[in-house]
Write an enzyme that holds these catalytic residues in place. Structure first.
Site, PDB file in Angstrom:
ATOM      1  N   PRO A 168       1.401  -1.337   0.424  1.00  0.00           N
ATOM      2  CA  PRO A 168      -0.030  -0.322  -0.028  1.00  0.00           C
ATOM      3  C   PRO A 168       0.953   1.699  -0.201  1.00  0.00           C
ATOM      4  O   PRO A 168       1.818   1.390   1.334  1.00  0.00           O
ATOM      5  CB  PRO A 168      -0.871  -0.253   1.615  1.00  0.00           C
ATOM      6  CG  PRO A 168      -0.226  -1.383   2.013  1.00  0.00           C
ATOM      7  CD  PRO A 168       0.875  -1.907   0.915  1.00  0.00           C
ATOM      8  N   GLU A 169       0.785   2.255  -1.050  1.00  0.00           N
ATOM      9  CA  GLU A 169       1.104   3.066  -1.130  1.00  0.00           C
ATOM     10  C   GLU A 169       0.354   4.634  -1.314  1.00  0.00           C
ATOM     11  O   GLU A 169      -0.923   4.114  -1.438  1.00  0.00           O
ATOM     12  CB  GLU A 169       2.381   3.570  -2.366  1.00  0.00           C
ATOM     13  CG  GLU A 169       3.596   2.188  -2.440  1.00  0.00           C
ATOM     14  CD  GLU A 169       4.349   2.729  -3.116  1.00  0.00           C
ATOM     15  OE1 GLU A 169       3.762   3.280  -4.348  1.00  0.00           O
ATOM     16  OE2 GLU A 169       5.277   1.099  -3.801  1.00  0.00           O
ATOM     17  N   ARG A 192       1.873 -10.424   7.315  1.00  0.00           N
ATOM     18  CA  ARG A 192       3.163  -9.450   7.891  1.00  0.00           C
ATOM     19  C   ARG A 192       3.710  -8.809   9.185  1.00  0.00           C
ATOM     20  O   ARG A 192       4.609  -9.058  10.084  1.00  0.00           O
ATOM     21  CB  ARG A 192       4.125  -8.802   6.947  1.00  0.00           C
ATOM     22  CG  ARG A 192       4.083  -8.856   5.496  1.00  0.00           C
ATOM     23  CD  ARG A 192       4.764 -10.417   5.292  1.00  0.00           C
ATOM     24  NE  ARG A 192       6.460 -10.205   5.360  1.00  0.00           N
ATOM     25  CZ  ARG A 192       6.841  -9.564   4.161  1.00  0.00           C
ATOM     26  NH1 ARG A 192       5.983  -9.254   2.635  1.00  0.00           N
ATOM     27  NH2 ARG A 192       8.320  -8.951   4.499  1.00  0.00           N
TER      28      ARG A 192
END
Length: 276
Positions: A2-3, A111
């Site tokens: 996600p940017e 993660r």
DNA sequence: ATATCTGCCTGCTCGC
DNA sequence: TGCGAGCAGGCAGATA
């Protein structure tokens, strides 16, 4: 990952879904997801509050609550925020926000890199003090401002673009895409860019981000929107992870190098080391 | 002070 | 086919 586009797209969806809703309860199943305070404290301070607005700063998603506090969510590498149906079985849910309409906003993150915290609205400027300008804000993200932040550093331009203090919101995907679009070699020293190159880079950054938002973000791995739908911007990616595939402009195979410990993809023909 | 390195994490790909 | 090694990478914190 996600940017800015992936966060912005989800922020816009959440604006329609959450504003006016009340968060009745917070359940944290991976305590380290909560930063800066104990999960119990965050849960206690959020419970019962109504959502008054949704915002974004760089890659940080902001959920403003009545009472003058804001939830800050960073999805880092693999985090998603989804409004799942009640029967959704996701083994990676790290936190859940129960809403007053019976739905639950789930933070899912295999993660476990993502972080959720809570800050007083008055403290937000200090929390984000180290962040550079918003790249989609024409008032602050000018060519002159970008030039000023690149001056005096010989770091590779790719490394500078990943530095959130130079400009907020770019990650590995959109940094590669912006440099490709602006035809600038990722290893060029940041202070060696000409004014016209900086102007082109600024335009390219805005362009690739806007295209990304328009297509719901780039789903290379795990990014999903609030409704668990993948973004379609992968179809519009020209350089990132296209090693060996032909450059969309000239057909030269895209090359991969490592810059600042990160995989970096560029066209060796379109993006030269010497200034244009 | 600035720039670079390490740890956090686990799903996925690759080679034997 | 199965399995272990290595990779992916944003950011905080440590180090040079």
């Amino acid at each position: 990952m996600p940017e800015l586009p992936e966060v912005e797209y989800v922020a816009r969806q959440l604006h329609g879904e959450l504003v006016g809703r009340r968060i009745e309860r917070v359940e944290v199943s991976w305590p380290r997801i909560v930063a800066g305070m104990a999960p119990e404290e965050l849960a206690a301070r959020v419970a019962g509050r109504m959502v008054t607005g949704i915002g974004r700063r760089g890659k940080y998603l902001l959920i403003a609550l009545e009472g003058g506090e804001t939830l800050i969510v960073h999805r880092r590498m693999s985090g998603n925020l989804t409004l799942a149906p009640p029967d959704a079985a996701d083994p990676y849910v790290r936190a859940a926000f129960a809403l007053d309409d019976g739905r639950r906003l789930l933070y899912s993150d295999p993660r476990k890199f993502g972080r959720i915290t809570l800050a007083a609205d008055a403290d937000l400027p200090r929390v984000f003090a180290a962040l550079g300008p918003e790249p989609l804000d024409d008032e602050t993200f000018t060519a002159a401002a970008l030039a000023a932040r690149l001056a005096g550093t010989k770091r590779p331009i790719k490394a500078a673009l990943l530095d959130q203090g130079i400009v907020a919101g770019l990650g590995n995907i959109y940094a590669d895409e912006a440099l490709f679009r602006a035809r600038i070699h990722p290893l060029r020293p940041a202070d060696s860019l000409t004014p016209s190159e900086i102007a082109a880079l600024r335009e390219a950054i805005q362009a690739v981000l806007l295209v990304g938002i328009a297509h719901g973000g780039t789903t290379f791995g795990r990014h999903r929107d609030v409704y668990n739908e993948a973004g379609t911007n992968l179809e519009h990616i020209e350089a990132y992870r296209r090693t060996g595939q032909p450059c969309p402009r000239c057909g030269t195979p895209i090359e991969r190098i490592v810059v600042a410990q990160r995989g970096t993809h560029y066209c060796p023909h379109c993006q030269r080391m010497d200034a244009n």
